[in-house]
Motif scaffolding. Structure first.
Motif, PDB file in Angstrom:
ATOM      1  N   UNK A 139       0.843  -1.191   0.000  1.00 37.51           N
ATOM      2  CA  UNK A 139       0.000   0.000   0.000  1.00 37.51           C
ATOM      3  C   UNK A 139       0.887   1.254   0.000  1.00 37.51           C
ATOM      4  N   UNK A 140       0.753   2.027  -1.051  1.00 31.61           N
ATOM      5  CA  UNK A 140       1.473   3.293  -1.136  1.00 31.61           C
ATOM      6  C   UNK A 140       0.520   4.420  -0.754  1.00 31.61           C
ATOM      7  N   UNK A 141       0.855   5.132   0.313  1.00 30.87           N
ATOM      8  CA  UNK A 141      -0.014   6.202   0.801  1.00 30.87           C
ATOM      9  C   UNK A 141       0.173   7.454  -0.051  1.00 30.87           C
ATOM     10  N   UNK A 142      -0.921   7.952  -0.574  1.00 29.94           N
ATOM     11  CA  UNK A 142      -0.841   9.138  -1.428  1.00 29.94           C
ATOM     12  C   UNK A 142      -1.341  10.402  -0.737  1.00 29.94           C
ATOM     13  N   UNK A 143      -2.246  10.250   0.240  1.00 31.73           N
ATOM     14  CA  UNK A 143      -2.823  11.453   0.832  1.00 31.73           C
ATOM     15  C   UNK A 143      -3.280  11.191   2.276  1.00 31.73           C
ATOM     16  N   UNK A 144      -3.029  12.177   3.112  1.00 32.01           N
ATOM     17  CA  UNK A 144      -3.613  12.176   4.449  1.00 32.01           C
ATOM     18  C   UNK A 144      -4.894  12.983   4.380  1.00 32.01           C
ATOM     19  N   UNK A 145      -6.023  12.368   4.642  1.00 30.83           N
ATOM     20  CA  UNK A 145      -7.323  13.008   4.482  1.00 30.83           C
ATOM     21  C   UNK A 145      -7.676  13.863   5.704  1.00 30.83           C
ATOM     22  N   UNK A 146      -8.570  14.837   5.473  1.00 29.42           N
ATOM     23  CA  UNK A 146      -9.011  15.712   6.560  1.00 29.42           C
ATOM     24  C   UNK A 146      -8.652  17.156   6.276  1.00 29.42           C
ATOM     25  N   UNK A 147      -9.629  18.076   6.499  1.00 28.89           N
ATOM     26  CA  UNK A 147      -9.370  19.488   6.205  1.00 28.89           C
ATOM     27  C   UNK A 147      -8.494  20.148   7.261  1.00 28.89           C
ATOM     28  N   UNK A 148      -8.860  19.967   8.531  1.00 32.13           N
ATOM     29  CA  UNK A 148      -8.114  20.629   9.594  1.00 32.13           C
ATOM     30  C   UNK A 148      -7.515  19.651  10.593  1.00 32.13           C
ATOM     31  N   UNK A 149      -7.758  18.365  10.397  1.00 28.73           N
ATOM     32  CA  UNK A 149      -7.174  17.315  11.235  1.00 28.73           C
ATOM     33  C   UNK A 149      -7.289  16.002  10.474  1.00 28.73           C
ATOM     34  N   UNK A 150      -6.578  15.006  10.947  1.00 26.31           N
ATOM     35  CA  UNK A 150      -6.554  13.720  10.244  1.00 26.31           C
ATOM     36  C   UNK A 150      -7.895  13.002  10.380  1.00 26.31           C
ATOM     37  N   UNK A 151      -8.419  12.545   9.226  1.00 22.23           N
ATOM     38  CA  UNK A 151      -9.624  11.709   9.251  1.00 22.23           C
ATOM     39  C   UNK A 151      -9.401  10.375   8.540  1.00 22.23           C
ATOM     40  N   UNK A 152      -8.267  10.249   7.807  1.00 29.55           N
ATOM     41  CA  UNK A 152      -8.027   8.976   7.130  1.00 29.55           C
ATOM     42  C   UNK A 152      -6.862   9.063   6.170  1.00 29.55           C
ATOM     43  N   UNK A 153      -6.657   7.981   5.420  1.00 32.09           N
ATOM     44  CA  UNK A 153      -5.596   7.901   4.416  1.00 32.09           C
ATOM     45  C   UNK A 153      -6.194   7.483   3.085  1.00 32.09           C
ATOM     46  N   UNK A 154      -5.586   7.997   2.008  1.00 31.87           N
ATOM     47  CA  UNK A 154      -5.934   7.522   0.671  1.00 31.87           C
ATOM     48  C   UNK A 154      -4.685   6.907   0.050  1.00 31.87           C
ATOM     49  N   UNK A 155      -4.879   5.703  -0.564  1.00 33.35           N
ATOM     50  CA  UNK A 155      -3.741   4.995  -1.139  1.00 33.35           C
ATOM     51  C   UNK A 155      -3.693   5.176  -2.653  1.00 33.35           C
ATOM     52  N   UNK A 156      -2.612   4.693  -3.245  1.00 38.62           N
ATOM     53  CA  UNK A 156      -2.422   4.841  -4.694  1.00 38.62           C
ATOM     54  C   UNK A 156      -3.494   4.116  -5.485  1.00 38.62           C
ATOM     55  N   UNK A 157      -4.080   3.063  -4.921  1.00 38.64           N
ATOM     56  CA  UNK A 157      -5.144   2.347  -5.630  1.00 38.64           C
ATOM     57  C   UNK A 157      -6.518   2.958  -5.351  1.00 38.64           C
ATOM     58  N   UNK A 158      -6.534   4.153  -4.755  1.00 37.52           N
ATOM     59  CA  UNK A 158      -7.743   4.921  -4.432  1.00 37.52           C
ATOM     60  C   UNK A 158      -8.570   4.340  -3.289  1.00 37.52           C
ATOM     61  N   UNK A 159      -8.108   3.253  -2.697  1.00 31.83           N
ATOM     62  CA  UNK A 159      -8.782   2.783  -1.484  1.00 31.83           C
ATOM     63  C   UNK A 159      -8.478   3.764  -0.358  1.00 31.83           C
ATOM     64  N   UNK A 160      -9.362   3.802   0.627  1.00 34.52           N
ATOM     65  CA  UNK A 160      -9.164   4.703   1.763  1.00 34.52           C
ATOM     66  C   UNK A 160      -9.235   3.924   3.075  1.00 34.52           C
ATOM     67  N   UNK A 161      -8.680   4.523   4.092  1.00 30.63           N
ATOM     68  CA  UNK A 161      -8.696   3.940   5.438  1.00 30.63           C
ATOM     69  C   UNK A 161      -9.023   5.056   6.421  1.00 30.63           C
ATOM     70  N   UNK A 162     -10.095   4.914   7.165  1.00 23.38           N
ATOM     71  CA  UNK A 162     -10.454   5.926   8.159  1.00 23.38           C
ATOM     72  C   UNK A 162      -9.551   5.773   9.384  1.00 23.38           C
ATOM     73  N   UNK A 163      -9.063   6.876   9.900  1.00 20.45           N
ATOM     74  CA  UNK A 163      -8.241   6.838  11.116  1.00 20.45           C
ATOM     75  C   UNK A 163      -8.215   8.246  11.717  1.00 20.45           C
ATOM     76  N   UNK A 164      -7.905   8.308  12.994  1.00 22.85           N
ATOM     77  CA  UNK A 164      -7.900   9.593  13.708  1.00 22.85           C
ATOM     78  C   UNK A 164      -6.508  10.194  13.828  1.00 22.85           C
ATOM     79  N   UNK A 165      -5.499   9.357  13.732  1.00 21.37           N
ATOM     80  CA  UNK A 165      -4.130   9.880  13.787  1.00 21.37           C
ATOM     81  C   UNK A 165      -3.210   8.985  12.970  1.00 21.37           C
ATOM     82  N   UNK A 166      -2.097   9.577  12.531  1.00 19.83           N
ATOM     83  CA  UNK A 166      -1.133   8.877  11.681  1.00 19.83           C
ATOM     84  C   UNK A 166       0.257   9.056  12.260  1.00 19.83           C
TER      85      UNK A 166
END
Length: 814
Positions: free
Chosen positions: A216-243
């Motif tokens: 899994x290659x992480x492409x983006x940390x999601x969330x406007x003002x705080x972490x809400x998840x991760x987006x990977x190179x295959x466009x799958x996402x993972x919800x999380x509160x911190x990284x």
């Protein structure tokens, strides 16, 4: 006298300070005035143990390698919290923050490395600030930031499945988070393991509750003002509160680059660890590049430090570093692992010896060429690690019977293995201690395991080598280490048994911990001995005890029980388990007002407020308007009770009233270890009084049986009947006499079940009940003084004992 040269070290980390220690060991104090620049506002600490701090198993103060006193005692000037900004080679000066200037004759650069943050979208907010919820894991401050943010969160992701990433995942689990490990490769720990071992490790981690995402290659940390998840190179996402990003490290070489030194992957050095551009400048540790290699494990760094010290002190100007063969033995999330050399065959001549038992998480693999070990992996079972790492390090010929390399089938006996182990072989990787160092320590006169460990630090890092350290010490002692005389001391820092110590304290009228150290320990203050001494002094002197707060555990300093995440547990007193609507309302109001994350009923019939911030403790106590329940100290804790004779149809005695009287009499009393009590209204023993440290059970005829020495925790023991008495007042008197006898004669941290078994119930009964030694009246009098000296510690909510009592601080250099 020859004028001392000025030696400046940039970097207060493990490699740099260890090099200074090596220099001092070679008489460097007579040759150099030493100055150290350190970015962090602390002394030198063991970075390997950061995961232990994050998971709460060690306090930050426990991982410091050199206390601040060490710098003073060795004449080393430490600029803590001062970053070195520039090296001026022409004028031979280092300049740092706040206008600090340090001239040098010789300079050592040990700037270490920094976490590598891959180019991932969303790691930072506009303006460049890191997005809340994004962390790296490299320092004590990182641990504290993660711990504070993790409170109340539900899930966390660790980017990076290497050693440090997995240790971060282990730490995060202890916050109750749903933890995910995201790794870009096809198996975990690619530098130490092959695909098979990585697969077994993944299965084991998932059994421990960690979700592993591979490839899994992480492409983006999601969330406007705080972490809400991760987006990977295959466009799958993972919800999380911190990284937590743990994707590798980069040597800190910027200051060397600006100084015009040759830098490639690291600061280029020769075999003396010296820059080829400037003979006055050395580099050591993770920032140094030797023969194209940059090392991250501690063992090579220790080897570099020794060579540098030999050369700079002229002890051995021919000392030369030839590179290191990298091997390591460690624990990954509690799983034993040893790794050395290559993980896959690299030549047609390479022979593979392999054993696999995936259900048990056991995997062993050796790569052999021309009869010598080139690489190996031991996962789950590392019993052969010492022998194999020795064979790998020295390239010694291997036996033809390959099976013996993996199992104890015709393999060398442990004794032969230790004997044949090369003198220079590193036994403790965390602290760089060799067999030769252990043997030298034994020959210097330290012939017990504890004294050798204290002197060398061997076995005091991750702890994976303790067994091997013990075997080497026993071998060096000629077969068996001597018994540590300190085992008979009341505390290790004062060489006296408890009776001898009590006598000396009384004769010299020593009323403070510092006075005891001054008079009975040559002025040498042992931090580990302070809490035990403080407890004993309070027992002996009551309110006349000179209370030095630094002698207390953190729990005793703030009167609450510290939790894994650095918050505290608050338990107010609820005597006999009896409470009221008014108390419950106040507790509920406190829970709402201070957003207490967890409220729990305890086994001692009280209410536990978990997750209270240290700075909120005084206000919480004021709002509760209830006394402390003492659920944190080595002291009387509580007295549990059944409903007794008023309501229960089987009740023979008023157990509730007795429990309330017991609480009122013994509350807050210091004891050698925690003391749990209970009363039961009949022999059905619903309140478990027979398995408490001290219990009272009502029996027929209006009598009470007093039990002592019970336990129902990790150790289970039914208490012994001390005596049978007629009334509540008799129970209080005999209980008090037994507790005072225990306070005066038990070892520090010795629970009553151990004390009763060691002394014998017959002896105790004779002294406490029959007054065979004529001390009953004195025991009663001492107990009376203790009871009268009681003061509710939560009154410090209105008048703190020290200005920083309820502030969150680390041992920072001022």
């Amino acid at each position: 006298m020859q004028k001392k040269r000025k030696l400046v070290l940039i970097g207060n980390g493990m490699a740099g300070v260890r090099t200074v220690e090596e220099i001092l060991a070679r008489g460097g104090a007579d040759q150099f005035e030493i100055t150290i620049f350190g970015d962090e506002p602390y002394g030198n600490y063991n970075r390997i143990l950061l995961s232990e701090v994050l998971n709460g198993s060690q306090d930050p103060s426990e991982i410091f390698l050199n206390p601040l006193a060490w710098y003073r005692e060795n004449g080393v000037q430490l600029h803590a919290g001062v970053r070195a900004r520039a090296i001026h080679r022409h004028s031979r000066q280092v300049t740092g923050d706040h206008g600090v200037v340090a001239p040098y004759d010789n300079l050592i650069i040990a700037t270490g490395s920094s976490p590598y943050i891959p180019p991932i979208q969303g790691v930072r907010l506009e303006g460049g600030r890191e997005k809340p919820g994004v962390f790296v894991f490299r320092s004590l401050d990182d641990c504290h930031k993660i711990a504070q943010y993790a409170r109340g969160k539900r899930s966390a992701a660790v980017i990076g499945g290497g050693l440090l990433g997995l240790e971060a995942a282990r730490g995060l689990q202890n916050f109750g988070l749903d933890v995910h490990v995201v790794h870009i490769s096809g198996h975990l720990m690619g530098q130490q393991l092959d695909a098979t071992a990585g697969g077994i490790l993944r299965t084991t981690l998932e059994q421990l509750g960690v979700t592993v995402h591979l490839n899994k290659s992480t492409k983006e940390v999601l969330g406007d003002d705080r972490v809400t998840g991760l987006r990977f190179a295959d466009d799958e996402t993972l919800a999380c509160d911190l990284v937590v990003i743990s994707a590798g490290i980069r040597p800190n070489v910027e200051i060397a680059l600006r100084a015009g030194l040759t830098v490639e992957r690291g600061i280029v050095v020769d075999n003396h660890m010296r820059s080829p551009d400037d003979p006055r400048v050395y580099a050591v540790g993770e920032c140094a590049q030797h023969r194209g290699q940059v090392y991250g494990l501690v063992a090579p760094l220790w080897e570099q430090g020794k060579v540098l010290a030999d050369h700079i002190t002229k002890r051995n100007e021919k000392a030369s570093y030839a590179g290191s063969k990298v091997s390591t033995k460690l624990k990954v999330m509690g799983i034993q692992l040893a790794s050395m050399g290559i993980t896959e065959p690299a030549d047609d001549r390479d022979e593979i010896v392999q054993f696999l038992e995936p259900k048990k998480g056991t995997y062993k693999k050796l790569i052999i060429r021309d009869g010598r070990l080139l690489g190996g992996i031991l996962l789950g079972d590392v019993s052969k690690a010492a022998y194999l790492m020795q064979a790998f390090d020295k390239s010694t010929p291997l036996p033809e019977e390959r099976l013996s390399l993996l199992f104890d089938i015709g393999a060398p006996s442990p004794q032969a293995t230790i004997e044949e182990m090369p003198q220079g072989m590193q036994v403790c990787n965390c602290n760089g201690v060799t067999k030769e160092g252990l043997v030298a320590c034994v020959r210097s006169g330290k012939r017990t395991l504890r004294t050798v460990m204290d002197a060398t630090r061997a076995g005091m890092g991750c702890g994976a080598c303790k067994q091997l350290v013990s075997e080497v010490v026993a071998w060096a002692c000629g077969g068996a280490a001597e018994q540590d005389p300190a085992a008979s001391y009341y505390v290790p820092g004062v060489p006296l048994s408890k009776p001898e110590l009590v006598q000396a304290i009384r004769e010299r009228r020593l009323r403070s911990v510092s006075a005891v150290f001054r008079e009975l320990a040559g002025g040498n203050e042992d931090p580990g001995s302070k809490p035990g001494l403080a407890s004993l002094l309070r027992t002996l002197w009551h309110h006349e005890y000179d209370d030095e707060r630094d002698a207390r555990f953190i729990n005793d300093r703030v009167h609450a029980n510290i939790q894994k995440d650095g918050t505290f547990s608050v338990i107010p007193q609820i005597a006999g388990g009896i409470t009221s609507a008014a108390q419950l309302r106040r507790i509920a109001d406190v829970v709402d007002k201070y957003r207490v994350p967890l409220v729990k009923l305890t086994g001692g019939q009280r209410i536990d407020l978990l997750g209270v911030k240290k700075e909120d403790l005084p206000a919480v106590w004021r709002d509760l308007e209830m006394p402390s329940g003492f659920a944190y100290g080595k002291s009387y804790r509580t007295c549990k009770s059944c409903v007794g004779s008023d309501f229960c149809r089987y009740g023979l005695g008023d157990s509730i009233a007795l429990a309330v009287k017991i609480e009122d009499r013994f509350q807050g009393m210091d004891t050698p270890a925690k003391l749990k009590l209970a009363t039961a209204g009949c022999p059905r023993n619903c309140s478990e009084a027979m398995v408490k440290d001290v219990g009272a059970v009502a029996v027929e005829g209006g009598k009470w049986e007093i039990y002592v020495g019970g336990a129902a925790g990790a150790h289970v023991r039914k208490g012994d009947v001390l005596c049978t008495v007629d009334a509540h007042e008799d129970v209080l008197r005999l209980m008090g006499r037994f507790i005072q006898y225990y306070r005066e004669n038990a070892r520090y941290l010795e629970r009553t079940y151990g004390f009763v078994e060691r002394v014998g119930i017959q002896k105790i009964r004779a002294v406490v009940v029959d007054d065979s030694e004529g001390i009953a009246a004195r025991l009663d009098e001492e107990m009376r003084k203790t009871v009268e000296a009681y003061r509710d510690p939560w009154r410090e909510a209105y008048a703190p004992a020290t200005p920083n009592q309820f502030r969150s601080v680390l041992p920072i250099v001022q």
